[in-house]
Motif scaffolding. Structure first.
Motif, PDB file in Angstrom:
ATOM      1  N   ASP A   1      33.883  48.289   4.257  1.00 28.66           N
ATOM      2  CA  ASP A   1      33.641  47.130   3.399  1.00 28.66           C
ATOM      3  C   ASP A   1      33.018  46.012   4.227  1.00 28.66           C
ATOM      4  O   ASP A   1      32.732  46.174   5.424  1.00 28.66           O
ATOM      5  CB  ASP A   1      34.919  46.694   2.684  1.00 28.66           C
ATOM      6  CG  ASP A   1      35.968  46.102   3.611  1.00 28.66           C
ATOM      7  OD1 ASP A   1      35.665  45.798   4.782  1.00 28.66           O
ATOM      8  OD2 ASP A   1      37.116  45.922   3.157  1.00 28.66           O
TER       9      ASP A   1
ATOM     10  N   VAL B   1      38.381  52.726   3.645  1.00 32.13           N
ATOM     11  CA  VAL B   1      39.213  52.985   2.466  1.00 32.13           C
ATOM     12  C   VAL B   1      39.945  54.298   2.708  1.00 32.13           C
ATOM     13  O   VAL B   1      39.323  55.358   2.814  1.00 32.13           O
ATOM     14  CB  VAL B   1      38.380  53.064   1.179  1.00 32.13           C
ATOM     15  CG1 VAL B   1      39.280  53.395  -0.009  1.00 32.13           C
ATOM     16  CG2 VAL B   1      37.634  51.768   0.936  1.00 32.13           C
TER      17      VAL B   1
ATOM     18  N   ARG C   1      39.995  50.412  -7.788  1.00 30.28           N
ATOM     19  CA  ARG C   1      39.801  49.224  -6.959  1.00 30.28           C
ATOM     20  C   ARG C   1      38.399  49.283  -6.365  1.00 30.28           C
ATOM     21  O   ARG C   1      38.023  50.291  -5.760  1.00 30.28           O
ATOM     22  CB  ARG C   1      40.852  49.156  -5.855  1.00 30.28           C
ATOM     23  CG  ARG C   1      42.260  48.874  -6.357  1.00 30.28           C
ATOM     24  CD  ARG C   1      43.234  48.770  -5.188  1.00 30.28           C
ATOM     25  NE  ARG C   1      43.444  50.078  -4.574  1.00 30.28           N
ATOM     26  CZ  ARG C   1      44.522  50.824  -4.786  1.00 30.28           C
ATOM     27  NH1 ARG C   1      45.487  50.406  -5.595  1.00 30.28           N
ATOM     28  NH2 ARG C   1      44.656  51.998  -4.179  1.00 30.28           N
TER      29      ARG C   1
ATOM     30  N   TYR D   1      35.679  48.060  -3.691  1.00 28.92           N
ATOM     31  CA  TYR D   1      35.644  47.474  -2.353  1.00 28.92           C
ATOM     32  C   TYR D   1      34.273  46.894  -2.004  1.00 28.92           C
ATOM     33  O   TYR D   1      34.075  46.416  -0.895  1.00 28.92           O
ATOM     34  CB  TYR D   1      36.037  48.538  -1.322  1.00 28.92           C
ATOM     35  CG  TYR D   1      37.433  49.064  -1.539  1.00 28.92           C
ATOM     36  CD1 TYR D   1      38.529  48.486  -0.921  1.00 28.92           C
ATOM     37  CD2 TYR D   1      37.661  50.142  -2.386  1.00 28.92           C
ATOM     38  CE1 TYR D   1      39.820  48.969  -1.130  1.00 28.92           C
ATOM     39  CE2 TYR D   1      38.943  50.636  -2.605  1.00 28.92           C
ATOM     40  CZ  TYR D   1      40.012  50.047  -1.974  1.00 28.92           C
ATOM     41  OH  TYR D   1      41.282  50.526  -2.192  1.00 28.92           O
TER      42      TYR D   1
END
Length: 670
Positions: A109, A115, A165, A167
């Motif tokens: 990110d 991740v 989610r 990122y």
């Protein structure tokens, strides 16, 4: 001699095997379930995140559960049952231990963080795992396993985990370096439509994905040209749902998915996969038989291949509620596979739309209005359209807010209109060039614009006024003088030859009610028509499709229908009005010796619920057909339909439509 997949009766079942499924899997039982369902293709987890076979490739994590029958035995048993096997690969993630040995392969990110989702670390498409290791794994599978095809799952630039989610875009060193080399700029911090560098990033992503797919195809074909590669030899799209997904369910998803490929590539297989489960959070619970049945009827009607995707095996699946619907659709296609071989769709209108598995909101609104108005339509993504070279087969083309248009694509559209076609251009189509740079004027000469004044996204409460002399062009809006259009509006200057309709009324006070007085309409048009060569171009500088897809009000659908029928001159296949909940499609064989008409009853879709459709009676069709039919019959149940042919039209009467009807039309030898 052609490849095995050409004209192959494609009925695919993807058993997305969990690691533990391999612990006690029985190859004979596995293949027997597929054969009983009339499947002709199986998609089986093979490698990438985890290897379902003994692998010799370093950093390719082998499953700990390979105690049942081997993957090779599974594939060989499928072959003995007459079932082809597609190897499913997923290189989007690798186990934590692989990342620790090769940290430069991972997604990062903006803060440089990886991740890690339950021990699976996201891999960047620009990193070594996807660019080099994936090719090693594919080579091993193609050389050591009896595979007939390859499908790569979750390819591209993945920014979300399985809990959705997000990122943000990848900022790994590989992405930074490659983007700088190609565009001379640093990566944008995030993707923003109004940022020129963000638009360059969209181009960057497409280039990387195209190059990666081409390398995979070249490798596979160098080993065995009879291994089919998804995205080249066959195409796969999905109809799916998700827990807490925002927005109304898209009732034409399966139709749209099949059309997106088959419209311009009728020779290609496009399977429209109906996903068994509710979503990532509930992969073991089916969406139910009625929705699966609707999706598969729509796939059939639009000449897509059948495809069913479930988690686990068929024999140990905990929710088998979809199985009867799947078997019924597969059995129908097995019974009539010779009739469908070589058939492809025929349509009057091409909707050019963005979105892979699901069209954009703007496109979905136009698809819905066309479908429910019974105007025959086709669909395709922009890159496929520009590659085809010509649009002359269509009476009209709708460009649905395609904001990035190259000069070459614009010239192709102009040539189409000049030759007699009709263009409908919506939203901010063409405001950026192929490098993501803003234009001072729209690139289409056919629209007759002189310059772009501005693109406003703050026009809520502004309206369009139908002036007295314009009522004849908008007969569906006879009882109102006003049209709403939401936030977005492209303001342009037009040449003197352009016909202008619907004056823009600026935003007005929202309250209190005593002060909600409309302002005087301006001379800024809400719809324009420009005659160009032998054709004409219609400009709708707002997002009618998006508004209708979100709200569904007749105030929007009526103006869209009037544009299609009154301004563009398109024909419905209705001889007499019938329910908009009947989807109608038309197709022809390659040699034009046969045609097919399909009717899909979508009345079982009500809000967020799915039921058995309500039978619909007395459907009168009027379909332009140059050849006189020799015989007409139903492939589905029911007595032979009444028909007549005169003056180049087939008049077809369907007395009773239950769920689905397929009409087989044969022409005399010529």
């Amino acid at each position: 001699m052609g490849h095995w997949w050409e004209d192959y009766p494609w009925r695919l079942i993807q058993t997305n095997l969990r690691e533990t499924d391999m612990a006690d899997i029985d190859a004979h039982t596995y293949a027997a379930w597929l054969k009983d369902a009339k499947a002709t293709v199986a998609m089986i987890n093979t490698g990438g995140i985890v290897a379902s076979y003994p692998t010799e490739v370093k950093d390719h994590t082998q499953s700990e559960f390979l105690t049942g029958d081997t993957l090779r035995a599974l594939m060989e048993e499928c072959h003995q049952a007459g079932i082809k096997v597609i190897a499913r690969m997923d290189f989007s993630k690798a186990r934590r231990a692989v990342y620790e040995r090769h940290p430069d392969w991972a997604y990062r990110d903006i803060n440089g963080e990886i991740v890690d989702y339950n021990g699976d670390v996201h891999m960047c498409i620009c990193g070594g795992f996807q660019q080099r290791k994936a090719l090693e794994i594919l080579r091993e599978a193609a050389l050591t396993l009896p595979i007939d095809g390859v499908f790569i799952n979750m390819g591209g630039f993945q920014t979300k985990d399985y809990s959705y989610r997000d990122y943000g875009l990848c900022h790994c060193e590989n992405c930074r370096r490659l983007f700088k080399q190609r565009f001379g700029k640093e990566l944008p911090k995030k993707e923003e439509p109004d940022d020129p560098v963000s638009r360059m990033y969209q181009i960057f992503k497409r280039e990387i994905m195209d190059e990666t797919r081409n390398r995979v195809n070249a490798l596979i074909k160098s080993i065995n040209p009879e291994i089919a590669v998804e995205g080249v030899d066959f195409f796969r799209r999905e109809s799916n749902t998700e827990y807490k997904r925002v927005g109304p369910p898209w009732q034409y998803n399966a139709s749209s998915a099949a059309r997106a490929i088959r419209s311009l590539k009728p020779e290609c297989i496009c399977s429209s996969a109906t996903v068994d489960y509710i979503g990532f959070f509930y992969r073991h619970i089916s969406v139910g038989a009625q929705l699966h049945a609707l999706r598969m009827r729509q796939a059939i009607a639009n000449f897509g291949a059948l495809d069913y995707y479930l988690i686990g095996r068929m024999d140990n699946h905990r929710d088998k509620s979809a199985f009867p619907a799947v078997k019924a659709a597969f059995s129908y296609m097995a019974m009539h596979e010779d009739v469908y071989r070589g058939m492809g769709p025929c349509a009057d209108v091409l909707v050019i739309r963005e979105g892979k598995h699901m069209a954009s909101e703007e496109a979905r609104g136009w698809i819905q209005v066309l479908t429910e108005s019974h105007i025959l339509l086709a669909e395709a993504e922009p890159q496929m359209v520009w590659a085809c070279g010509t649009l002359s087969r269509f009476k009209a083309v709708i460009l649905t807010d395609i904001q990035e248009i190259s000069d070459q694509a614009a010239a192709m559209v102009d040539a189409y209109v000049r030759g007699g076609g009709c263009l409908i251009c919506t939203g901010a189509t063409g405001i950026w060039n192929s490098r993501g740079e803003e234009r001072e004027n729209l690139p289409f000469s056919c629209l007759g614009t002189k310059c772009i004044r501005c693109y406003r996204r703050d026009q809520a409460s502004a309206m369009l006024e139908i002036r007295a002399g314009e009522k004849g062009s908008f007969p569906s809006l006879a009882d109102t003088d006003l049209i709403y259009f939401g936030d977005d509006f492209l303001i342009a200057d037009y040449g003197d030859s352009v016909q202008k309709y619907l004056g823009l009324t600026p935003p007005h006070p929202l309250g209190p009610p005593e002060r909600c007085c409309l302002r005087k309409a301006t001379d800024i048009p809400g719809v324009t028509v420009n005659h160009y060569g032998k054709g004409k171009a219609i400009h709708i500088p707002w997002l009618a499709g998006k508004i209708f897809q979100l709200d569904g009000y007749p105030n929007t659908s009526c103006v869209m229908r009037d544009v299609l029928e009154q301004l563009a001159g398109l024909e419905s296949v209705e001889e007499m009005p019938f329910s908009p909940m009947v989807e109608v499609t038309l197709g022809y064989s390659r040699d034009n010796s046969r045609a097919m008409v399909h009717l899909v009853n979508t009345s079982g879709h009500f809000g967020c619920s799915y039921f058995e459709p309500v039978p619909i009676r007395d459907i009168h069709l009027k379909i332009r057909m140059e050849q006189k039919p020799e015989t007409i019959s139903f492939l589905t149940e029911g007595k032979a339909p009444q028909y007549r042919w005169e003056d180049g039209f087939l008049f077809l009467f369907v007395e009773f439509l239950d769920t689905f009807a397929a009409v087989d039309i044969r022409f005399a030898d010529t």
